[in-house]
Motif scaffolding. Structure first.
Motif, short mmCIF file in Angstrom:
data_model
loop_
_atom_site.label_atom_id
_atom_site.label_comp_id
_atom_site.label_asym_id
_atom_site.label_seq_id
_atom_site.Cartn_x
_atom_site.Cartn_y
_atom_site.Cartn_z
N ASP A 20 0.84 -1.20 0.00
CA ASP A 20 0.00 0.00 0.00
C ASP A 20 0.87 1.25 0.00
O ASP A 20 0.65 2.19 -0.78
N HIS A 53 1.19 4.19 -2.74
CA HIS A 53 0.99 5.62 -2.43
C HIS A 53 2.08 6.45 -3.12
O HIS A 53 1.81 7.48 -3.74
N HIS A 73 -5.90 3.12 -6.45
CA HIS A 73 -6.69 3.35 -5.24
C HIS A 73 -8.18 3.50 -5.53
O HIS A 73 -9.02 3.05 -4.75
N HIS A 111 -7.35 -3.55 2.26
CA HIS A 111 -7.02 -2.45 1.34
C HIS A 111 -5.70 -2.67 0.60
O HIS A 111 -5.63 -2.55 -0.63
N ASN A 165 -5.04 -3.22 -3.53
CA ASN A 165 -4.10 -2.41 -4.32
C ASN A 165 -3.09 -3.29 -5.03
O ASN A 165 -2.83 -3.13 -6.23
#
Ligand SMILES: [Fe+2]
Length: 410
Positions: A221, A225, A290, A304, A308
């Motif tokens: 994750d 990002h 996302h 989550h 991703n």
């Protein structure tokens, strides 16, 4: 205690103009801003919770956590720190992995009934996002649905301290609060300067109790990002710096921190990488990975980071031609040889490396192995297309583009 309107976090994010003023050199940079909370980073930061809660003028803290973090012992350490500083505390742990609006409402009731005046979140993104929503409910006379979207928050949260226990979500520094609207099976985003906490106490020691799966999901994750922020249409030189450094740190420390979970050098590098990624995406926003992961998380309640990771390489392949130099920089930051290599080959190497990183970390499942059916793809794509993160993706997808990426990931 309510924060005064003059508090630095006390106003919502003012929208910037989308075009350059004519009086400014048109070749100069577009207007961008960069916003971050006070950060204390290092071993022992968690122990400062009580001192900082007192500095913020608090007398009774709502400590928001989840059962896993309680089992690891971190929540109790925060409570002990608060009490040692002479404050009272109430522990709220009714938080699930994809936190829901009703959980935030329950927390807000506890906050009010117990007379709390400061919030301390200790945990991963679940606890921190829930704590942010509790704070919004405590400060605003409306429900969370009225605050969804960009810059829709009226009053800021009460004084809030975040203590992350994962190297992934960076909710502790971000302008995002993500919450599930269970009635509609949607993950909703509240994006505002008002949801940036006052202080983030980042203690890499907390990562040592994460198991390999959580380390992998959260680490991927964080990497995503950084990558999405670096290619985002909302990027700036300030976010680029953090995004590239995050990619360097995460790509070279994720596997090591899975193999040696108690090695504090690797854990610290992952925590720093996550922080840098958070500073980047909080200000540059994200992209299609996302947007599509939020859709999966809302409809199917999947982790989550895993969502991703399962989509990443195909989204990069889809975007690549619209941000070639950016992806080349990202490949370099991740240690991929690019000198003298053609663009098509770099694309292939980057996609292969992202897939290799994910699989080496143990995330080998496809969407169908996680319960996603082809019949759900149309609805998932429809929701993803309306997610705020899709706006800053370097290539604007249509409904069918997103459906194809989901289908290829089944
Ligand atoms: Fe994320």
């Amino acid at each position: 205690m309510q924060r005064s309107p003059s508090h630095p976090n006390g106003s919502t994010s003012e929208s910037l103009p989308t075009s350059k003023p004519r009086s400014i050199d048109p070749s100069g940079p577009e207007l961008r801003k960069f916003f971050a909370p006070e950060v204390v980073f290092g071993i022992g930061a968690l122990q400062l919770a009580g001192q900082y809660a007192r500095n913020l003028g608090g007398s009774k803290a709502l400590v928001v956590s989840d059962p896993g973090v309680v089992a690891a012992g971190w929540a109790q350490q925060v409570v002990a720190s608060v009490e040692a500083a002479g404050l009272e505390s109430t522990l709220f742990t009714r938080v699930t992995p994809n936190p829901r609006m009703d959980e935030a409402s329950a927390g807000a009731i506890v906050y009010a009934e117990q007379g709390c005046d400061v919030i301390i979140a200790v945990g991963g993104g679940s606890a921190i996002d829930c704590a942010k929503c509790i704070g919004l409910l405590a400060a605003n006379q409306v429900g969370l649905r009225a605050l969804i979207g960009i810059d829709n928050v009226g009053a800021p949260m009460p004084p809030t301290i975040c203590i992350p226990t994962t190297a992934g979500t960076s909710a502790d520094v971000s302008q995002f609060a993500v919450i599930v609207d269970r009635d509609k099976k949607r993950k909703r985003l509240i994006v505002s300067k008002a949801v940036v906490p006052d202080i983030s106490l980042i203690d890499p020691t907390t990562l040592t109790t994460m198991d390999a799966f959580l380390t992998a999901c959260t680490g991927m994750d964080a990497l995503i990002h950084a990558l999405e922020a670096y290619v985002s249409l909302g990027r700036s030189p300030l976010t680029d710096h953090h995004a590239l450094q995050a990619m360097r740190l995460i790509s070279s420390n994720l596997q090591k921190s899975i193999d040696e979970p108690n090695n504090l050098d690797y854990r610290s590098n992952m925590m720093l990488g996550s922080l840098e990624a958070g500073l980047a995406f909080s200000n540059a926003s994200l992209g299609a990975v996302h947007a599509m992961a939020h859709s999966l998380g809302g409809v199917l309640d999947l982790p989550h980071g895993l969502c991703n990771a399962m989509l990443l390489d195909r989204v990069v392949d889809f975007n690549y031609g619209h941000a070639e130099q950016r992806y080349r920089d990202a490949a370099t930051a991740m240690g991929i040889e690019v000198d003298g290599i053609g663009s098509g080959e770099i694309r292939k190497r980057l996609v292969v490396e992202l897939r290799r990183l994910r699989e080496a970390a143990g995330l080998r499942d496809t969407l169908s192995q996680r319960g996603v059916h082809r019949t759900e793809v149309h609805e998932l794509a429809e929701i993803a297309l309306n997610d705020p993160c899709v706006v800053t993706n370097p290539r604007q997808p249509c409904q069918r583009d997103i459906e194809v990426i989901y289908e290829e990931s089944l």
